[in-house]
Write an enzyme that holds these catalytic residues in place. Structure first.
Site, PDB file in Angstrom:
ATOM      1  N   GLU A  34      38.916 -21.416 -26.746  1.00 45.89           N
ATOM      2  CA  GLU A  34      40.354 -22.242 -27.273  1.00 45.89           C
ATOM      3  C   GLU A  34      40.188 -23.785 -27.495  1.00 45.89           C
ATOM      4  OE1 GLU A  34      43.094 -20.766 -28.422  1.00 45.89           O
ATOM      5  OE2 GLU A  34      43.258 -19.708 -26.722  1.00 45.89           O
ATOM      6  N   LEU A 131      51.246 -17.597 -30.475  1.00 47.01           N
ATOM      7  CA  LEU A 131      50.640 -16.322 -31.098  1.00 47.01           C
ATOM      8  C   LEU A 131      50.704 -16.549 -32.514  1.00 47.01           C
ATOM      9  CD1 LEU A 131      52.572 -13.486 -28.961  1.00 47.01           C
ATOM     10  CD2 LEU A 131      50.169 -14.462 -28.696  1.00 47.01           C
ATOM     11  N   SER A 132      50.833 -17.972 -33.023  1.00 47.58           N
ATOM     12  CA  SER A 132      50.417 -18.068 -34.700  1.00 47.58           C
ATOM     13  C   SER A 132      51.633 -17.572 -35.240  1.00 47.58           C
ATOM     14  CB  SER A 132      49.416 -17.568 -34.853  1.00 47.58           C
ATOM     15  OG  SER A 132      48.316 -18.216 -34.316  1.00 47.58           O
ATOM     16  N   ASP A 178      43.933 -19.335 -36.661  1.00 46.84           N
ATOM     17  CA  ASP A 178      45.147 -18.812 -36.907  1.00 46.84           C
ATOM     18  C   ASP A 178      45.236 -17.931 -38.113  1.00 46.84           C
ATOM     19  OD1 ASP A 178      45.240 -19.906 -34.490  1.00 46.84           O
ATOM     20  OD2 ASP A 178      46.933 -21.336 -34.610  1.00 46.84           O
TER      21      ASP A 178
HETATM   22  C1  GLA Z   1      46.378 -23.734 -32.477  1.00 41.92           C
HETATM   23  C2  GLA Z   1      45.749 -24.107 -33.720  1.00 41.92           C
HETATM   24  C3  GLA Z   1      44.403 -23.333 -33.793  1.00 41.92           C
HETATM   25  C4  GLA Z   1      43.699 -23.372 -32.573  1.00 41.92           C
HETATM   26  C5  GLA Z   1      44.490 -23.230 -31.355  1.00 41.92           C
HETATM   27  C6  GLA Z   1      43.598 -23.602 -29.987  1.00 41.92           C
HETATM   28  O1  GLA Z   1      46.841 -22.189 -32.429  1.00 41.92           O
HETATM   29  O2  GLA Z   1      46.583 -23.764 -34.980  1.00 41.92           O
HETATM   30  O3  GLA Z   1      43.689 -23.886 -35.005  1.00 41.92           O
HETATM   31  O4  GLA Z   1      43.096 -24.753 -32.590  1.00 41.92           O
HETATM   32  O5  GLA Z   1      45.684 -24.071 -31.333  1.00 41.92           O
HETATM   33  O6  GLA Z   1      42.664 -22.809 -29.954  1.00 41.92           O
END
Ligand code: GLA
Length: 392
Positions: A34, A131-132, A178
């Site tokens: 992470e 969760l993107s 993501d």
């Molecule tokens: C967000 C960012 C990713 C990553 C995460 C942490 O989701 O979009 O690129 O850095 O945080 O791991």
């Protein structure tokens, strides 16, 4: 209503005809690694069975007209209005529209044609939950313009352009994880990406465990500044450590041994941030051998260590995430639990033995509610395929 049906139905209402196509792009959950993607580290995400659905058709007007079914809001832009982030009538572009507009901007910069489209999208990836949801919106538009533009690029290239949209247009200096997971996901499989070489492999999730996502119901707000500041701290650490280790270009190049020797040269906050990254990259290097040999106890232990490091060193947790992770770690059948994604709210990811999952979910819900008074949402997550057009 399922977001795919909502997008299709709303499209019909708004544009008076059914859509020509529907694109789907999933969210993701990350098991380990992470905040290391922008430090050239290793990440272990999976695309999940929650996604953004975009119903779309080519538009004759030259203007891309969008409707966000989840907010009941519309937006309109053309390649000419992108730079000013306005609509053709001069009014400022809505916040949510910057993600699709950013994708158009990044594709155009790469000389890829983005014909005007009419589109309606809806998503069941909760926003601000780690969760993107934004990457899933971006990748659904990438799929749409690829279809209408008549060009073809690899899913990884699409992910990179989505990242550029977010970095250069939306203003979040995110890494590649993501968009990569949303574009390159595979059903039933975990993805392991080397964020430096961009080479990746996939592996099945061991048969006897489930990925359980626990949503604290806390939504992160206004965290772009915090996120970008974390990244800056990492860059400062590299600059300062370079004076002693001239060969390094990212924190990935710094061994824990060198870091421990040189950390006294760093300001306290920079040291804390960089220590998370150096130790987290070390943890994520161990992921594949541990999963392959079925050493889930040790793998889960690394997830637990990761949570503590995100809480104490990287300082991106919040009390509710801490409660959720600590409770989960004490429930039978749980190998590991930690916050997933950028942090500051959102979800934890838990590795749980199959036969324990329902008792685990019940127990965790009850205990979390007792302590926080909040109603969490807990679900078993299936690793899903990456972005693409879907039947409808
Ligand atoms: C967000 C960012 C990713 C990553 C995460 C942490 O989701 O979009 O690129 O850095 O945080 O791991």
């Amino acid at each position: 209503m399922h977001p795919k049906n909502l997008a299709i139905q709303t499209f019909q209402q708004k544009f008076g005809a059914p859509p020509a196509f529907v694109a789907r792009a999933p969210g993701r959950v990350n098991l380990l690694g992470e905040h290391v993607d922008y430090n050239d580290g290793f990440v272990l995400p999976a695309a999940i069975d929650r996604a953004t659905y975009l119903a779309f058709s080519p538009a004759a007007s030259g203007e891309t007209r969008l409707y966000a079914a989840d907010f009941n809001e519309s937006a309109c832009f053309t390649p000419e209005t992108l730079e000013s982030k306005t609509e053709p009538d001069g009014k400022a572009m809505a916040e949510w529209a910057r993600y699709p507009a950013g994708v158009m901007w990044a594709l155009n910069r790469a000389s890829l044609d983005t014909p005007a489209l009419n589109g309606v999208f809806s998503s069941d990836v909760p926003r601000g939950s780690g969760l993107s949801s934004s990457a899933s919106v971006e990748m659904s538009f990438g799929v749409a313009w690829q279809k209408l533009g008549g060009w073809e690029i690899t899913p990884m290239r699409m992910a990179q352009l989505g990242q550029q949209a977010e970095n250069g247009y939306v203003g979040v200096n995110c890494g590649i994880m993501d968009q990569f997971a949303s574009a390159c996901g595979e059903a039933g499989r975990l993805l392991y990406l080397d964020c430096r070489s961009l080479s990746w492999q996939t592996m099945p999730l061991p048969d006897d465990i489930s990925i359980v996502v626990a949503d604290t119901s806390i939504r992160r707000k206004l965290t772009t500044g915090e996120y970008n500041r974390r990244r800056e701290a990492c860059e400062t650490a590299v600059r300062l450590l370079k004076e002693h280790l001239p060969g390094i270009t990212a924190l990935r190049d710094v061994s824990l041994e060198d870091f421990n020797r040189l950390c006294v040269t760093l300001p306290e906050e920079v040291e804390m941030r960089a220590r998370h990254i150096v130790t987290e990259i070390e943890r994520s290097r161990q992921a594949i051998p541990l999963l392959e040999s079925g050493n889930l106890a040790r793998f889960g232990g690394l997830m637990n260590e990761c949570h503590l490091s995100l809480r104490d060193l990287y300082q991106v947790s919040c009390p509710e995430l801490d409660v959720m992770a600590m409770l989960a770690q004490s429930i039978p059948g749980c190998y590991g639990a930690r916050l997933t994604g950028a942090g500051f709210g959102g979800c934890t990811v838990n590795l749980v033995k199959n036969e324990h999952t329902s008792a685990f979910a019940q127990d965790l819900t009850q205990k979390y509610t007792e302590i926080t008074g909040l109603q969490p949402e807990i679900y078993i997550c299936r690793a899903s395929a990456g972005a693409g057009l879907v039947e409808f």
